[in-house]
Design a protein around this motif. Sequence first.
Motif, PDB file in Angstrom:
ATOM      1  N   ASN A  56       0.815  -1.217   0.000  1.00 20.90           N
ATOM      2  CA  ASN A  56       0.000   0.000   0.000  1.00 20.90           C
ATOM      3  C   ASN A  56       0.848   1.266   0.000  1.00 20.90           C
ATOM      4  OD1 ASN A  56       0.954  -0.257   2.587  1.00 20.90           O
ATOM      5  ND2 ASN A  56      -0.941   0.362   3.582  1.00 20.90           N
ATOM      6  N   PRO A  59       4.557   3.312  -5.056  1.00 18.75           N
ATOM      7  CA  PRO A  59       4.026   4.320  -5.979  1.00 18.75           C
ATOM      8  C   PRO A  59       3.178   3.671  -7.073  1.00 18.75           C
ATOM      9  CG  PRO A  59       6.346   3.918  -6.409  1.00 18.75           C
ATOM     10  CD  PRO A  59       6.017   3.172  -5.153  1.00 18.75           C
ATOM     11  N   LYS A  60       2.383   4.477  -7.742  1.00 21.04           N
ATOM     12  CA  LYS A  60       1.543   3.943  -8.811  1.00 21.04           C
ATOM     13  C   LYS A  60       2.384   3.463  -9.993  1.00 21.04           C
ATOM     14  CE  LYS A  60      -2.585   6.696  -7.751  1.00 21.04           C
ATOM     15  NZ  LYS A  60      -3.545   7.711  -8.259  1.00 21.04           N
ATOM     16  N   ILE A  61       3.501   4.125 -10.217  1.00 16.64           N
ATOM     17  CA  ILE A  61       4.379   3.765 -11.336  1.00 16.64           C
ATOM     18  C   ILE A  61       5.754   3.413 -10.783  1.00 16.64           C
ATOM     19  CG2 ILE A  61       5.489   4.561 -13.461  1.00 16.64           C
ATOM     20  CD1 ILE A  61       3.158   6.473 -13.856  1.00 16.64           C
ATOM     21  N   SER A  97       5.107  -1.491 -13.287  1.00 17.77           N
ATOM     22  CA  SER A  97       4.768  -0.871 -14.572  1.00 17.77           C
ATOM     23  C   SER A  97       5.640  -1.421 -15.686  1.00 17.77           C
ATOM     24  CB  SER A  97       4.937   0.651 -14.475  1.00 17.77           C
ATOM     25  OG  SER A  97       4.152   1.174 -13.429  1.00 17.77           O
TER      26      SER A  97
END
Length: 267
Positions: A56, A59-61, A97
């Motif tokens: 959690n 990072p998103k990327i 990613s």
Amino acid sequence: SLVGAVEFGSFTRHPRIGNSGTVMWRDQTTYSTQNRVGLKNPGAVAAAAFLYIKLNQLPKIFGINIAMSPGVDDPDREKQDVIEAVNAFLMRGIYPSWFTLNISCPNTEDDPEGNQTESGARTLCEAVVNLLKTAQEEIGNHIPLWVKVSPSLSSAQYEGLMHAFHETGVKAVIATNTLPASTPDKNAHIAGVGGGRLHSEAVKATQLLVGYAKKHDYALDVVGCGGVQDPQTYHDFVHAGADVVQYWSSMIYRGPLVAALILNDLK
């Protein structure tokens, strides 16, 4: 938030204690770094378990870098190690990613040039791409494969690698890893040079790889990497045709805000 998209690693299939003694050097005069850390890492299984605990907070990327196991001479074992390393993250639900396959590891004193043959790269990349395709069917998420190569390879070697990457579905190539050179304290020890002393070789490799991508109409992005310190060194990669740049040594000399500083100077 400060440095841009982060790539974790390199991670090998099995844990590595790395090299002993002094393993990091700085060359202030050229804004360079040199390391013979020896791929010190906890191994892919332990790394995946750690990132799972921090899931959690990720990072998103982000990317994950997988390195070949140094000293492994059996191609089948080499391929199996890479597959198991990538799968360690997928099994934990760690979906980056992108994955980077690092086929060039000069700081381990393994032969980085000999590992980077067209046939060898094709075998490894095909195995990883097929694994990621299978994972996509299960998770509904496409994860591209990038590959990191050495500087100072021959033009023919770069062209052969690009051919293998194109045929196997690799999406990007990182130019380049560090430059092998003797350490400041022992001529017999080889360590990877990054930063300023790497820059010209990395830019040259970028030009060659971009040129072969255009020549053969390969849909491959090229990531420039090596000595990005300021607007000029950034523009060197842009003019060479790089789609994006990756950096590390500049944070040693200009701090964690170096990307923002460069972008501000560009304005």
